[in-house]
Design a protein around this motif. Structure first.
Motif, PDB file in Angstrom:
ATOM      1  N   ASP A   1       0.851  -1.179   0.000  1.00  0.00           N
ATOM      2  CA  ASP A   1       0.000   0.000   0.000  1.00  0.00           C
ATOM      3  C   ASP A   1       0.892   1.236   0.000  1.00  0.00           C
ATOM      4  O   ASP A   1       1.987   1.234   0.569  1.00  0.00           O
ATOM      5  CB  ASP A   1      -0.880   0.024   1.259  1.00  0.00           C
ATOM      6  CG  ASP A   1      -1.822  -1.165   1.341  1.00  0.00           C
ATOM      7  OD1 ASP A   1      -2.396  -1.387   2.425  1.00  0.00           O
ATOM      8  OD2 ASP A   1      -1.985  -1.882   0.318  1.00  0.00           O
TER       9      ASP A   1
ATOM     10  N   ILE B   1      -3.177   4.116  -2.552  1.00  0.00           N
ATOM     11  CA  ILE B   1      -3.369   2.984  -3.461  1.00  0.00           C
ATOM     12  C   ILE B   1      -3.120   1.719  -2.645  1.00  0.00           C
ATOM     13  O   ILE B   1      -2.048   1.554  -2.047  1.00  0.00           O
ATOM     14  CB  ILE B   1      -2.399   3.044  -4.650  1.00  0.00           C
ATOM     15  CG1 ILE B   1      -2.601   4.338  -5.436  1.00  0.00           C
ATOM     16  CG2 ILE B   1      -2.608   1.823  -5.552  1.00  0.00           C
ATOM     17  CD1 ILE B   1      -1.596   4.527  -6.573  1.00  0.00           C
TER      18      ILE B   1
ATOM     19  N   SER C   1      -0.690  -2.133  -4.496  1.00  0.00           N
ATOM     20  CA  SER C   1      -0.209  -1.474  -5.710  1.00  0.00           C
ATOM     21  C   SER C   1       0.177  -2.490  -6.789  1.00  0.00           C
ATOM     22  O   SER C   1       0.559  -3.640  -6.500  1.00  0.00           O
ATOM     23  CB  SER C   1       0.985  -0.588  -5.384  1.00  0.00           C
ATOM     24  OG  SER C   1       2.032  -1.358  -4.824  1.00  0.00           O
TER      25      SER C   1
ATOM     26  N   ASP D   1       0.369   0.930 -11.894  1.00  0.00           N
ATOM     27  CA  ASP D   1       0.151   2.177 -11.148  1.00  0.00           C
ATOM     28  C   ASP D   1       1.345   3.117 -11.262  1.00  0.00           C
ATOM     29  O   ASP D   1       1.271   4.274 -10.848  1.00  0.00           O
ATOM     30  CB  ASP D   1      -0.115   1.879  -9.667  1.00  0.00           C
ATOM     31  CG  ASP D   1      -1.396   1.102  -9.429  1.00  0.00           C
ATOM     32  OD1 ASP D   1      -1.429   0.291  -8.477  1.00  0.00           O
ATOM     33  OD2 ASP D   1      -2.364   1.303 -10.200  1.00  0.00           O
TER      34      ASP D   1
ATOM     35  N   VAL E   1       6.393   1.338  -9.006  1.00  0.00           N
ATOM     36  CA  VAL E   1       5.963   0.075  -8.421  1.00  0.00           C
ATOM     37  C   VAL E   1       6.774  -1.033  -9.077  1.00  0.00           C
ATOM     38  O   VAL E   1       6.678  -1.262 -10.279  1.00  0.00           O
ATOM     39  CB  VAL E   1       4.460  -0.171  -8.614  1.00  0.00           C
ATOM     40  CG1 VAL E   1       4.051  -1.476  -7.955  1.00  0.00           C
ATOM     41  CG2 VAL E   1       3.652   0.993  -8.064  1.00  0.00           C
TER      42      VAL E   1
END
Lengths: 113, 114
Positions: free
Chosen positions: A18, A79, A82, A86, A111
């Motif tokens: 996250d 988010i 993830s 992203d 990411v």
């Protein structure tokens, strides 16, 4: 004067983590609007969410959630879980009642798989 | 529904020259805004046009000028180009009138001044 600050220049996370992107704004207006946009490498800004100054209700849309707190002039974006897709630059923006947008400097999210 | 389009995609100019960038707004939108985005920065508001009239301007010199046409398409003109004008120029259109409507952005024109 209107101002948006995104203190995080770049964030790197591993897939499924996250991540929260911070946004702090300044305005003397009582009516204003806050936005988040995503800018993938292609360059086109993609609209994610709009919030008006009278609606402090948090919002969740799939893996995305937004936390609006007038007391701290913040509009943070989280988010969950993830994904590599992203990865992009995310901009927070403030709009006055005349529809002029003031953008922050952006947070680049990486990411990694 | 046709989105916001911009032309050209890329442009290379020499310092001192003049350039015209074009934008077609999304169907039904009569407000067009122009932004300059330098590398690694957020977009900076240049000006906005509403029904063919300038409706606000950011902190840009007069050599940045614009037009909006009856079909709501728009042009951004920059005279006496400087090296610092190298940037991505974004056009955005929005619904008429009130504040708070999300702006729909075009893909941008990448201007390089040498």
């Amino acid at each position: 004067a209107q101002k948006v600050t995104q203190a995080q220049t770049e964030i790197s996370v591993v897939e499924k983590e996250d991540v929260t992107l911070d946004c702090v704004y300044e305005t003397r207006d009582t009516t204003y609007y806050l936005f988040w946009y995503k800018q993938p490498p292609s360059g086109e800004l993609v609209f994610l969410i709009r919030r008006n100054s009278f609606d402090e209700q948090n919002e969740i849309s799939g893996r995305y959630s937004w936390n609006f707190q007038k007391s701290t002039s913040s509009f943070n974006f989280t988010i969950t879980a993830s994904q590599v897709v992203d990865s992009a630059v995310y901009f927070c923006a403030l709009s006055d009642n005349f529809n002029k947008f003031y953008f922050g400097s952006g947070t680049k999210l990486n990411v990694k798989p | 529904e046709t989105g916001v389009t911009q032309s050209p995609t890329h442009l290379i100019k020499t310092r001192g020259q003049q350039v015209t960038l074009r934008c077609s707004s999304q169907s039904g939108h009569n407000t067009v805004s122009w932004y300059q985005q330098a590398l690694g920065q957020g977009p900076q508001f240049i000006f906005q046009y509403y029904r063919e009239e300038e409706n606000g301007r950011g902190n840009f010199p007069p050599r940045f000028s614009g037009l909006q046409f009856p079909n709501y398409s728009s042009e951004l003109n920059v005279n006496a180009l400087e090296l610092d004008d190298s940037a991505l120029y974004l056009c955005a259109s929005s619904s008429p009138g009130q504040g708070g409507y999300e702006q729909y952005f075009g893909p941008g024109t990448r201007l390089t001044v040498t």
